[in-house]
Design a protein around this motif. Structure first.
Motif, PDB file in Angstrom:
ATOM      1  N   VAL A   7       2.044  34.169  12.039  1.00 43.64           N
ATOM      2  CA  VAL A   7       1.051  34.091  10.970  1.00 43.64           C
ATOM      3  C   VAL A   7       1.253  32.743  10.305  1.00 43.64           C
ATOM      4  N   ILE A   8       0.192  31.933  10.292  1.00 39.17           N
ATOM      5  CA  ILE A   8       0.290  30.579   9.757  1.00 39.17           C
ATOM      6  C   ILE A   8      -0.800  30.374   8.713  1.00 39.17           C
ATOM      7  N   ASP A   9      -0.466  29.647   7.660  1.00 35.09           N
ATOM      8  CA  ASP A   9      -1.403  29.344   6.582  1.00 35.09           C
ATOM      9  C   ASP A   9      -2.563  28.522   7.132  1.00 35.09           C
TER      10      ASP A   9
ATOM     11  N   GLY B 132      -3.421  33.270   7.980  1.00 33.81           N
ATOM     12  CA  GLY B 132      -3.008  33.809   6.702  1.00 33.81           C
ATOM     13  C   GLY B 132      -3.203  32.748   5.643  1.00 33.81           C
TER      14      GLY B 132
ATOM     15  N   ILE C 197       1.215  35.398   3.558  1.00 33.32           N
ATOM     16  CA  ILE C 197       2.482  35.127   4.248  1.00 33.32           C
ATOM     17  C   ILE C 197       3.662  35.503   3.357  1.00 33.32           C
ATOM     18  N   LYS C 198       3.576  35.192   2.091  1.00 32.98           N
ATOM     19  CA  LYS C 198       4.647  35.543   1.152  1.00 32.98           C
ATOM     20  C   LYS C 198       4.818  37.060   1.098  1.00 32.98           C
TER      21      LYS C 198
ATOM     22  N   ARG D 273       6.460  38.237   4.284  1.00 33.52           N
ATOM     23  CA  ARG D 273       7.880  37.848   4.318  1.00 33.52           C
ATOM     24  C   ARG D 273       8.700  38.757   3.420  1.00 33.52           C
TER      25      ARG D 273
ATOM     26  N   ASP E 218      10.907  32.159   9.812  1.00 31.83           N
ATOM     27  CA  ASP E 218       9.972  31.620   8.824  1.00 31.83           C
ATOM     28  C   ASP E 218      10.124  30.109   8.755  1.00 31.83           C
TER      29      ASP E 218
ATOM     30  N   TYR F 211       5.998  29.528   1.997  1.00 28.68           N
ATOM     31  CA  TYR F 211       6.015  29.667   3.452  1.00 28.68           C
ATOM     32  C   TYR F 211       4.759  29.097   4.084  1.00 28.68           C
TER      33      TYR F 211
ATOM     34  N   GLY G 129       4.516  29.517   7.498  1.00 24.60           N
ATOM     35  CA  GLY G 129       4.287  30.487   8.560  1.00 24.60           C
ATOM     36  C   GLY G 129       5.468  31.398   8.747  1.00 24.60           C
ATOM     37  N   VAL G 130       5.194  32.494   9.456  1.00 31.32           N
ATOM     38  CA  VAL G 130       6.237  33.447   9.817  1.00 31.32           C
ATOM     39  C   VAL G 130       5.926  33.984  11.207  1.00 31.32           C
TER      40      VAL G 130
ATOM     41  N   THR H  15       0.648  43.225  10.462  1.00 31.82           N
ATOM     42  CA  THR H  15      -0.324  42.187  10.817  1.00 31.82           C
ATOM     43  C   THR H  15      -1.547  42.698  11.580  1.00 31.82           C
TER      44      THR H  15
END
Length: 140
Positions: free
Chosen positions: A11-13, A65, A70-71, A74, A89, A117, A119-120, A133
Motif C-alpha cells: 500500500v503506497i501513498d 492509499g 497507511i498510518k 500500520r 514499512d 509512512y 508505504g507498507v 486491505t
C-alpha cells in the motif's frame, strides 16, 4: 509460501511523486526479498541461453492509499492478531536520510506516532491481509 492461503500486497501513498512511489516500492520489495528469500524463483534462461535472475513467484499488487490510510493500517499491524504477518514499512524519515547509520540514529529519537509512512508491504495469511486491505483499489 502457500499461494492458495497467503497473499502479499503493498500500500503506497498515491499522492507522492512518481519517483518516490517507485523508490518506496523498490525499497520495500528488496526488504521483502531479504525476509522471504524462498519466494524468489530460480534463475531462468532465454532461448539464446542468456540467464535472467529469478523474480518473485507470485504477484504483489500495489494498492493506493494516503497518509491516513497507511498510518491506520500500520497501527493495526502492531496488534497481536496481525503479529504473524511479515511487514515492511517505509517512511519519510527513511527517505530523508543519506546513510543507514543516519536512519538508525534518527529513528531512536522519533516515536512511532510521529512517523509519516510512504508505504507498507504486508505478507501472510490471505484472510488477514484481506481484512486490512481487501477493499482497496490498485494504484494506477
Amino acid at each position: 509460501m502457500d499461494l492458495q492461503n497467503e497473499k502479499c500486497v503493498m500500500v503506497i501513498d498515491e499522492n507522492l511523486p512518481l519517483g518516490i512511489i517507485a523508490n518506496t516500492a523498490a525499497i520495500m520489495g528488496i526488504t521483502l526479498g531479504k525476509q522471504m528469500p524462498e519466494v524468489v524463483g530460480a534463475d531462468v534462461y532465454d532461448r539464446t541461453g542468456n540467464s535472467h535472475l529469478g523474480i518473485i513467484e507470485f504477484p504483489v499488487p500495489i494498492l493506493k492509499g494516503n497518509v491516513e490510510v497507511i498510518k491506520s493500517i500500520r497501527e493495526k499491524l502492531y496488534e497481536p492478531e496481525f503479529s504473524d504477518l511479515t511487514v515492511v514499512d517505509f517512511s519519510g524519515l527513511a527517505q530523508g536520510c543519506k546513510t543507514y547509520d543516519e536512519f538508525i540514529e534518527k529513528m531512536k529519537d522519533v516515536p512511532e506516532t510521529k512517523l509519516n509512512y510512504f508505504g507498507v508491504a504486508i505478507c501472510g495469511a490471505k484472510k488477514k491481509v484481506n481484512k486490512l486491505t481487501g477493499s482497496m483499489a490498485l494504484l494506477r
